[in-house]
Motif scaffolding. Structure first.
Motif, PDB file in Angstrom:
ATOM      1  N   ALA A   1      -0.700   0.000 -12.722  1.00  0.00           N
ATOM      2  CA  ALA A   1      -1.515  -0.004 -11.500  1.00  0.00           C
ATOM      3  C   ALA A   1      -2.900   0.588 -11.767  1.00  0.00           C
ATOM      4  CB  ALA A   1      -0.796   0.778 -10.400  1.00  0.00           C
TER       5      ALA A   1
ATOM      6  N   SER B   1       0.736  -6.040  -5.461  1.00  0.00           N
ATOM      7  CA  SER B   1       2.077  -6.191  -6.019  1.00  0.00           C
ATOM      8  C   SER B   1       2.344  -5.156  -7.098  1.00  0.00           C
ATOM      9  CB  SER B   1       2.250  -7.603  -6.590  1.00  0.00           C
ATOM     10  OG  SER B   1       2.073  -8.583  -5.582  1.00  0.00           O
ATOM     11  N   THR B   2       1.368  -4.917  -7.946  1.00  0.00           N
ATOM     12  CA  THR B   2       1.526  -3.921  -9.001  1.00  0.00           C
ATOM     13  C   THR B   2       1.723  -2.535  -8.410  1.00  0.00           C
ATOM     14  OG1 THR B   2       0.089  -5.246 -10.440  1.00  0.00           O
ATOM     15  CG2 THR B   2       0.505  -2.971 -11.104  1.00  0.00           C
ATOM     16  N   ILE B   3       0.947  -2.236  -7.366  1.00  0.00           N
ATOM     17  CA  ILE B   3       1.092  -0.932  -6.707  1.00  0.00           C
ATOM     18  C   ILE B   3       2.476  -0.803  -6.071  1.00  0.00           C
ATOM     19  CG2 ILE B   3       0.290   0.487  -4.774  1.00  0.00           C
ATOM     20  CD1 ILE B   3      -2.519  -0.522  -5.326  1.00  0.00           C
TER      21      ILE B   3
ATOM     22  N   PHE C   1      -2.907  -7.031  -7.328  1.00  0.00           N
ATOM     23  CA  PHE C   1      -3.037  -5.577  -7.438  1.00  0.00           C
ATOM     24  C   PHE C   1      -2.081  -4.879  -6.472  1.00  0.00           C
ATOM     25  CE2 PHE C   1      -5.771  -1.667  -6.503  1.00  0.00           C
ATOM     26  CZ  PHE C   1      -5.263  -0.968  -7.588  1.00  0.00           C
TER      27      PHE C   1
ATOM     28  N   MET D   1       3.836  -9.682  -9.828  1.00  0.00           N
ATOM     29  CA  MET D   1       3.137  -8.921 -10.848  1.00  0.00           C
ATOM     30  C   MET D   1       3.236  -9.594 -12.214  1.00  0.00           C
ATOM     31  SD  MET D   1       3.672  -4.929 -12.054  1.00  0.00           S
ATOM     32  CE  MET D   1       4.915  -5.280 -13.320  1.00  0.00           C
TER      33      MET D   1
ATOM     34  N   GLU E   1      -4.972  -2.018 -13.832  1.00  0.00           N
ATOM     35  CA  GLU E   1      -5.468  -3.135 -13.034  1.00  0.00           C
ATOM     36  C   GLU E   1      -6.556  -2.669 -12.068  1.00  0.00           C
ATOM     37  OE1 GLU E   1      -3.840  -6.944 -10.446  1.00  0.00           O
ATOM     38  OE2 GLU E   1      -2.419  -5.474 -11.242  1.00  0.00           O
ATOM     39  N   GLY E   2      -6.378  -1.472 -11.507  1.00  0.00           N
ATOM     40  CA  GLY E   2      -7.410  -0.942 -10.626  1.00  0.00           C
ATOM     41  C   GLY E   2      -8.721  -0.714 -11.358  1.00  0.00           C
TER      42      GLY E   2
ATOM     43  N   ALA F   1       5.071   0.037  -8.589  1.00  0.00           N
ATOM     44  CA  ALA F   1       4.976   1.455  -8.949  1.00  0.00           C
ATOM     45  C   ALA F   1       5.570   2.336  -7.853  1.00  0.00           C
ATOM     46  CB  ALA F   1       3.516   1.835  -9.207  1.00  0.00           C
TER      47      ALA F   1
ATOM     48  N   SER G   1       3.117   2.988 -12.944  1.00  0.00           N
ATOM     49  CA  SER G   1       1.897   3.628 -12.440  1.00  0.00           C
ATOM     50  C   SER G   1       0.719   3.381 -13.377  1.00  0.00           C
ATOM     51  CB  SER G   1       2.126   5.133 -12.277  1.00  0.00           C
ATOM     52  OG  SER G   1       3.101   5.391 -11.286  1.00  0.00           O
TER      53      SER G   1
END
Length: 491
Positions: A46, A141-143, A139, A126, A49-50, A146, A43
């Motif tokens: 994420a 993918s990262t979410i 992004f 990611m 990156e956000g 998580a 998390s």
């Protein structure tokens, strides 16, 4: 079903049941550390990156590349340590698997089909895709990674919570058969345990990140990224530590309703007050519960506070341990202290978060070296509290594996003491060598700090490509492990 070793115990009265419990407790204690950090870091990545996509501030990108390395190593160790636990269900707890496999088996399968496949599908993007796919897809993918960690937590906690408060089943031919899957999954303790564990993972990660930032500031390394990670972690801790205390209180009320013997043991509370008693019962701050003499020695009490905390009234009462058969009592001597360790650490975390606000307002958050040293010392306390809470929950469930349905002594496989003692010794040696090396490497990365950010003027040109590392997965751990090892050796 009696165990052969229970009639003629060997090894100074240590039975195969005792060793099987110790072995599972040891492996789970190691394993639970890694998923907790994985959940929180996923998390956090994420969020980083956000923030970078929204602000284009290169410090967020630097921190993402820094923490994704640690995430990958931690994820791999979590998967490997989790596989060992699954094997023990067949080797050491075969009667549990036979009795409750109709519930626990599908729940763990759902975890693989949903969470693991989701993570496996997006994890490669990611880790490898920063310069290979667009920022939006990366992004996403990262979410998804998580989200996958939280879905995995959901299924695991559904299974474990059902063992604590079983419902939605019937027993046919000595085996549990699910009759209502919604009731099985959403059993009475599930919402509280899921929230408590998830927040514990975020608290542990926040303290870990804060400790890393404080350490780098003490060493005058990576000053701008270190300040950012410390600042973000302290804000997170300030918010979620009090929330965790509230969730823990609600979880306690739920436990009082469905597992009153556990609460009595946690509180060292032996005697039930006579009907109509309006004096309430005290909170025992310190004491030494004696299971044989049925008393808590050297008790230091605060009048009525136990009633206020556990029943939310000054004259509320709960059952004492003496109201339960001796064979059904949890070991108060152990969980009395593990529970207090968890609560004490939780209070310390809340105070630590408040201290961070005070220093931030005075402009001393990054300059007060005493505070920075305290932040480093607080780093492992989240995991320590998590372990203390897990021990309280699981030992407090005894003597049951499935509460009220299957006793631990009836769930263990029929082994002699020797083989279990040998495998336990092997686990201890291998775990400390293997995971000790992994933890040491993660701490080495923390000590090094974010790459290319030793100076305050961080620019995109100084930010490295993330390490080419893939954690091991339960589906294809051999090839993936080799790839990860080869890639890490190049950095």
């Amino acid at each position: 079903m009696p165990l052969p070793t229970e009639e003629s115990p060997a090894m100074h009265d240590i039975t195969a049941l005792d060793l099987a419990r110790i072995q599972f407790g040891f492996t789970v204690s190691f394993h639970i550390i890694f998923p907790a950090i994985t959940i929180g870091l996923a998390s956090y990545l994420a969020v980083l990156e956000g923030c970078w996509l929204r602000t284009k501030d290169p410090v967020y990108k630097t921190l993402f590349h820094f923490w994704v390395k640690i995430f990958a190593i931690n994820f791999g160790m979590g998967v490997v340590s989790g596989l060992v636990m699954a094997y023990q269900f067949g080797t050491n707890w075969s009667f549990f698997s036979e009795f409750a496999g109709g519930v626990t088996g599908p729940l763990l399968t759902y975890e693989v089909l949903t969470a693991f496949f989701l993570e496996a599908g997006f994890l490669g993007v990611m880790l490898f895709g920063w310069n290979r796919v667009g920022p939006g897809l990366h992004f996403l993918s990262t979410i998804m990674v998580a989200v996958g960690t939280l879905i995995s937590t959901t299924w695991i906690l559904a299974s474990n919570s059902w063992m604590q408060t079983p419902q939605g089943y019937e027993i046919l031919n000595g085996r549990v058969v699910p009759t209502d899957w919604l009731a099985v999954i959403f059993n009475p303790s599930f919402p509280y345990r899921l929230a408590h564990m998830s927040i514990a993972a975020y608290v542990s990660t926040a303290l870990f990140v804060a400790a890393a930032g404080a350490w780098l500031l003490l060493k005058d390394k990576s000053v701008v990224p270190a300040r950012k990670m410390l600042s973000m972690a302290m804000w997170m801790l300030l918010i979620i530590a009090p929330v965790q205390a509230f969730v823990g209180d609600q979880h306690g009320l739920n436990t009082l309703k469905y597992q009153p013997a556990k609460i009595a043991a946690m509180e060292g509370h032996w005697d039930t007050a006579p009907k109509g008693d309006t004096d309430g019962f005290p909170l025992i701050v310190f004491g030494i519960p004696d299971m044989d003499k049925e008393v808590t020695k050297y008790a230091i009490e605060i009048p009525r506070l136990g009633s206020l905390i556990l029943t939310h009234s000054l004259d509320g009462q709960i059952k004492g341990l003496k109201d339960f058969p001796k064979a059904d009592r949890p070991n108060s001597t152990v969980i009395f202290f593990t529970f207090r360790a968890m609560v004490a650490l939780g209070v310390l975390m809340i105070l630590f978060g408040v201290l961070g606000v005070v220093l931030r307002r005075n402009g001393a958050l990054f300059r007060n070296r005493l505070f920075l040293r305290l932040a480093v010392a607080m780093g492992p306390t989240g995991l320590m509290a998590l372990l203390a809470g897990w021990l309280t929950t699981e030992i407090g469930r005894q003597p049951w594996v499935v509460y009220g349905l299957l006793r631990t002594s009836d769930a263990v496989s029929r082994h002699d003491v020797g083989p279990i003692a040998g495998s336990l010794a092997a686990f201890v040696v291998v775990y400390f060598l293997l995971f000790g090396t992994g933890i040491r490497y993660m701490l080495k990365l923390v000590n090094k700090g974010p790459d290319g950010s030793a100076h305050d003027d961080v620019t995109p040109g100084h930010i490295p490509v993330p390490p080419q590392a893939v954690p091991m997965g339960s589906a294809a751990s051999g090839t993936v492990a080799g790839t990860a090892a080869a890639q890490f050796s190049n950095h």
